[in-house]
Design an enzyme around this catalytic site. Sequence first.
Site, short mmCIF file in Angstrom:
data_model
loop_
_atom_site.label_atom_id
_atom_site.label_comp_id
_atom_site.label_asym_id
_atom_site.label_seq_id
_atom_site.Cartn_x
_atom_site.Cartn_y
_atom_site.Cartn_z
N HIS A 157 0.83 -1.22 0.00
CA HIS A 157 0.00 0.00 0.00
C HIS A 157 0.86 1.27 0.00
O HIS A 157 0.41 2.32 0.45
CB HIS A 157 -0.95 0.03 1.20
N SER A 278 15.19 21.69 -16.11
CA SER A 278 14.03 22.51 -16.43
C SER A 278 14.53 23.82 -17.01
O SER A 278 15.56 24.34 -16.58
CB SER A 278 13.22 22.77 -15.16
N LYS A 284 15.89 21.80 -10.84
CA LYS A 284 15.25 20.56 -11.26
C LYS A 284 16.18 19.59 -11.97
O LYS A 284 17.03 19.97 -12.76
CB LYS A 284 14.08 20.88 -12.23
N GLU A 291 10.05 8.36 -16.78
CA GLU A 291 8.73 8.97 -17.02
C GLU A 291 8.23 8.65 -18.43
O GLU A 291 7.07 8.31 -18.64
CB GLU A 291 8.81 10.48 -16.87
#
Length: 460
Positions: A157, A278, A284, A291
């Site tokens: 979980h 970024s 970043k 991804e």
Amino acid sequence: MSNLLWGGRFTESTDAFVQEFTASVQFDQRMAQQDIEGSRAHASMLGRAGVLSAGDVADIQRGLDEIATEIAEGRFEWSIALEDVHMNIEAALTRKIGDAGKRLHTGRSRNDQVATDIRLYVRSGIDDIVQQLNRLRHGMLDLAERHTDVIMPGFTHLQTAQPVTFGHHVMAWYEMICRDGERLLECRRRLNRSPLGAAALAGTSYPIDREDTCRALGFEKVIENSLDAVSDRDFAIEFCADAAICMTHLSRISEELVLWSSAQFDFIQLPDRFCTGSSIMPQKKNPDVPELVRGKSGRVVGHLVSLLTLMKSQPLTYNKDNQEDKEPLFDTMDTLFNCLRAFADMIPAIEPKSDVMLEAARRGFSTATDLADYLVRKGLAFRDSHEVVGKAVAEGVERGLDLSEFTLAELQQFSDRIESDVFDVLTLEGSVASRDHIGGTAPQQVAAAVVRARAALETD
Ligand code: ARG
């Protein structure tokens, strides 16, 4: 040029838009080498069967050789007017060698021809994919082997459950990917059958030898039924299903890598070369590769659904619908290959942050089950010990302490069965070391699993 190969039946030429609409050469030219290979086998067989003269066969082979070279060198001119890869190549052959080119299609149809081409194409695609998959397996074994005793929280979980080793987690990925490889190879075995000779649908009246072309093309056996041979694309569906499962696995791994490389988890360091920055936020470092792989899993699942829907309710035998199999199929092959390739490069370069992982395992009361099991060994029933430990955890939460940070006297307030040996099980190291059986997380079990897996991989 238009209707060159079937013009006899028609009194007007194809509508210009319809010609474009029905053409597939834009995408099926990818199968050119397989198409030529199939034609070579067919022509040789026709020669041996006495259907074509030795001279014709020789001319056909020479012409096909030249065309193969032109295509490989990018000099071949593809024409939409000639609809597909098959008719483009046949027309070029006839331009080169004259009438012998027109005899190549004797005893054959584009229906068994295309079924043959796709099978050959997917077969070699699977070989390339499995190669990348095996590179990834090596990479995972290397990573697991380096970190058999790095402790991290194991999750259910997405809540801290019990401590595990990082190597154990990586070996779970390994098992998933191994099954994907097995599935692809089973798919390869099932598709490696020859449709050639089925002709349009019913077979042919020429004295062909199907075993001959089957052998020449490296197929394992001929497809028994001519109607089935030209009509089913179940092998393409099966490949896409296997690919979708593999991409689903890669998406799960990706998700973990994305989470773990976030500032909130901070479990791993992904090398800069697999990330991007970024344009606006200087701090970043985005985990683009995982991804993207996670995102690409969606299109592969979509392609599977496309092919299932394409085949659903199709009456026997060949229907033009089947021309729509190629784009989803090819994109699936490309996507899976590229994702596995990126993963094979990236996975062994992952650096786990062992101190952060250890601390996370400590903070999450991950040895609570160990304490419960300890009390059972001291004579308490499991449900009672669960209750006792629950209370200890509640107090730990309140005081900001892990179970291992209580004093012995404090622990004894929860149960008088607790003795000083309790600290052996409350440590994370003790916890993982105690799961010492095949498939357990103990470092020595993980190391042994890596050894077994490496031996199996060498023989694959
Ligand atoms: N381009 C066609 C395909 O991809 C080849 C087979 C065409 N056969 C036919 N009878 N029109 O399926």
